[in-house]
Motif scaffolding. Structure first.
Motif, mmCIF file in Angstrom:
data_model
loop_
_atom_site.group_PDB
_atom_site.id
_atom_site.type_symbol
_atom_site.label_atom_id
_atom_site.label_comp_id
_atom_site.label_asym_id
_atom_site.label_seq_id
_atom_site.Cartn_x
_atom_site.Cartn_y
_atom_site.Cartn_z
ATOM 1 N N ARG A 230 21.769 11.642 -14.795
ATOM 2 C CA ARG A 230 20.467 11.759 -15.451
ATOM 3 C C ARG A 230 19.441 10.810 -14.822
ATOM 4 N N GLU A 231 19.887 9.616 -14.478
ATOM 5 C CA GLU A 231 18.957 8.624 -13.925
ATOM 6 C C GLU A 231 18.301 9.122 -12.636
ATOM 7 N N HIS A 232 19.028 9.926 -11.859
ATOM 8 C CA HIS A 232 18.452 10.459 -10.623
ATOM 9 C C HIS A 232 17.301 11.417 -10.921
ATOM 10 N N TYR A 233 17.430 12.153 -12.001
ATOM 11 C CA TYR A 233 16.353 13.067 -12.394
ATOM 12 C C TYR A 233 15.167 12.302 -12.985
ATOM 13 N N GLU A 234 15.480 11.262 -13.753
ATOM 14 C CA GLU A 234 14.424 10.552 -14.466
ATOM 15 C C GLU A 234 13.617 9.627 -13.563
ATOM 16 N N GLN A 235 14.167 9.245 -12.417
ATOM 17 C CA GLN A 235 13.434 8.366 -11.505
ATOM 18 C C GLN A 235 12.132 8.997 -11.034
ATOM 19 N N ASN A 236 12.149 10.290 -10.811
ATOM 20 C CA ASN A 236 10.946 11.016 -10.395
ATOM 21 C C ASN A 236 10.907 12.343 -11.153
ATOM 22 N N SER A 237 10.758 12.223 -12.462
ATOM 23 C CA SER A 237 10.959 13.380 -13.334
ATOM 24 C C SER A 237 9.961 14.499 -13.075
ATOM 25 N N ASP A 238 8.725 14.170 -12.704
ATOM 26 C CA ASP A 238 7.731 15.232 -12.495
ATOM 27 C C ASP A 238 8.180 16.195 -11.410
ATOM 28 N N TYR A 239 8.733 15.656 -10.324
ATOM 29 C CA TYR A 239 9.166 16.495 -9.204
ATOM 30 C C TYR A 239 10.558 17.100 -9.447
ATOM 31 N N SER A 240 11.498 16.268 -9.894
ATOM 32 C CA SER A 240 12.881 16.731 -9.994
ATOM 33 C C SER A 240 13.033 17.856 -11.004
ATOM 34 N N TYR A 241 12.382 17.754 -12.136
ATOM 35 C CA TYR A 241 12.505 18.811 -13.127
ATOM 36 C C TYR A 241 11.722 20.056 -12.716
ATOM 37 N N ALA A 242 10.672 19.860 -11.930
ATOM 38 C CA ALA A 242 9.945 21.019 -11.394
ATOM 39 C C ALA A 242 10.827 21.781 -10.406
ATOM 40 N N ILE A 243 11.579 21.040 -9.580
ATOM 41 C CA ILE A 243 12.516 21.684 -8.649
ATOM 42 C C ILE A 243 13.574 22.448 -9.424
ATOM 43 N N ARG A 244 14.075 21.852 -10.487
ATOM 44 C CA ARG A 244 15.081 22.524 -11.324
ATOM 45 C C ARG A 244 14.521 23.838 -11.878
ATOM 46 N N ARG A 245 13.290 23.801 -12.381
ATOM 47 C CA ARG A 245 12.697 25.020 -12.931
ATOM 48 C C ARG A 245 12.480 26.064 -11.842
ATOM 49 N N TYR A 246 12.065 25.609 -10.660
ATOM 50 C CA TYR A 246 11.828 26.546 -9.559
ATOM 51 C C TYR A 246 13.110 27.272 -9.169
ATOM 52 N N GLU A 247 14.200 26.542 -9.006
ATOM 53 C CA GLU A 247 15.466 27.173 -8.605
ATOM 54 C C GLU A 247 15.963 28.136 -9.675
ATOM 55 N N GLN A 248 15.792 27.764 -10.931
ATOM 56 C CA GLN A 248 16.245 28.639 -12.005
ATOM 57 C C GLN A 248 15.428 29.927 -12.044
ATOM 58 N N ASN A 249 14.125 29.810 -11.818
ATOM 59 C CA ASN A 249 13.262 30.991 -11.884
ATOM 60 C C ASN A 249 13.355 31.855 -10.633
ATOM 61 N N SER A 251 15.919 31.782 -8.092
ATOM 62 C CA SER A 251 17.241 32.203 -7.630
ATOM 63 C C SER A 251 18.275 32.290 -8.745
ATOM 64 N N ARG A 252 17.854 32.091 -9.986
ATOM 65 C CA ARG A 252 18.752 32.182 -11.151
ATOM 66 C C ARG A 252 19.884 31.165 -11.093
ATOM 67 N N ILE A 253 19.639 30.053 -10.404
ATOM 68 C CA ILE A 253 20.631 28.981 -10.325
ATOM 69 C C ILE A 253 20.189 27.836 -11.233
ATOM 70 N N LYS A 254 21.032 27.473 -12.179
ATOM 71 C CA LYS A 254 20.736 26.321 -13.026
ATOM 72 C C LYS A 254 21.244 25.059 -12.333
ATOM 73 N N LEU A 255 20.389 24.062 -12.247
ATOM 74 C CA LEU A 255 20.754 22.762 -11.686
ATOM 75 C C LEU A 255 20.990 21.799 -12.841
ATOM 76 N N LEU A 256 22.203 21.318 -12.964
ATOM 77 C CA LEU A 256 22.562 20.395 -14.027
ATOM 78 C C LEU A 256 23.043 19.089 -13.430
ATOM 79 N N HIS A 257 22.949 18.015 -14.203
ATOM 80 C CA HIS A 257 23.569 16.750 -13.803
ATOM 81 C C HIS A 257 24.765 16.492 -14.717
ATOM 82 N N TYR A 258 25.589 15.532 -14.352
ATOM 83 C CA TYR A 258 26.843 15.321 -15.063
ATOM 84 C C TYR A 258 26.650 14.798 -16.479
ATOM 85 N N ASP A 259 25.528 14.138 -16.734
ATOM 86 C CA ASP A 259 25.257 13.704 -18.105
ATOM 87 C C ASP A 259 24.948 14.892 -19.007
ATOM 88 N N ASN A 260 24.452 15.995 -18.433
ATOM 89 C CA ASN A 260 24.310 17.221 -19.220
ATOM 90 C C ASN A 260 25.663 17.654 -19.775
#
Length: 274
Positions: A230-249, A251-260
């Motif tokens: 989770r800390e890797h996502y939260e360090q630069n949350s504006d970009y990292s979560y945007a990348i996660r949303r982009y991949e999900q929308n 290529s239908r791939i969900k990007l999760l971290h181990y704390d999820n």
């Protein structure tokens, strides 16, 4: 592809079958009210022998028993051990060993919490081969009101930051995982029916494979890549979560971290279904 070391749930002992029949007979209640016709039935699934609960499922040796969700103390202990392992900077092979060797499959099954199926039947296949070239770390198969759906899962390194350049880009190992999953997707678009022999091998003797395992319907297939913390996502949350949303929308791939996975597993405690 048997998940369980100690049992082959395609076979049931005579003792367990007799106990099952006894419980089944006790499920029927003869109402005292003469105005009620026939018999009422009170389902006692939770009292069936464990071997029978597995045996009565489509894939007995890959069945995820819902009664495991009631083991609150054991699940909390597993989560604590998993979090301790994650904090020790493990690699992905150590994660796989922790899950597979200890049968801590609830950690992977918890990914069902991110989807709306698995309530009417849940199954897990580990190291699931797509062909001689591709193999998913895990395949979850869940049944919902619309039938069976499939989640193909790739685990990547839990300790390395999956992002680079201040979170604006995916790191190479994370991108490699996504590319791997996209290769699976392209293969399954053309060759999904080639998986049928593997499902036939795992199914209960005498059962027929439902059409969802035969027909090539890409809307029933989902993909997950797990990497980082989770800390890797939260360090630069504006970009990292945007990348996660982009991949999900895109290529239908969900990007999760181990704390999820920790959060999802905790949320399953005491639930009636996955």
């Amino acid at each position: 592809m048997n998940l369980y070391k100690s049992c082959d749930y395609k076979n049931v002992s005579e003792e367990d079958l007799l106990e099952y029949e006894r419980i089944r007979k006790s499920e029927f209640i003869f109402p005292g009210d003469k105005g009620i016709r026939g018999r009422l039935r009170k389902n006692k699934f939770h009292e069936y022998p464990k071997s029978v609960r597995h045996y009565n499922s489509l894939f007995p040796n890959n069945y995820l028993d819902i009664l495991e969700l009631k083991k609150e103390v054991e699940i909390h202990s597993m989560i604590e051990a998993f979090e301790e392992l994650l904090n020790s900077s493990p690699n992905e092979q150590q994660i796989l060993s922790f899950i597979n060797e200890n049968e801590n499959y609830l950690i992977i099954a918890s990914i069902f919490k991110h989807y709306n199926f698995g309530h009417h039947g849940a199954y897990l296949f580990k190291e699931f081969p797509l062909n001689t070239q591709y193999r998913a770390d895990y395949l979850l198969v869940g049944k919902g009101s619309g039938g069976y759906e499939f989640i193909f899962i790739e685990l990547e390194h839990p300790s390395y930051n999956p992002f680079k350049n201040n979170g604006t880009e995916l790191s190479q190992f994370y991108q490699n995982g996504i590319n791997q999953v996209k290769s699976w997707e392209r293969f399954l678009e053309q060759q999904f029916s080639s998986l049928q022999p593997k499902f036939n091998e795992a199914k209960k003797n005498g059962e027929s494979i439902p059409s969802e395992f035969i027909n090539n319907d890409s809307t029933r297939r989902h993909y997950v890549v797990v990497a980082g913390r989770r800390e890797h996502y939260e360090q630069n949350s504006d970009y990292s979560y945007a990348i996660r949303r982009y991949e999900q929308n895109s290529s239908r791939i969900k990007l999760l971290h181990y704390d999820n996975l920790i959060d999802f597993t905790e949320s399953l405690i005491g639930e009636n279904t996955y």
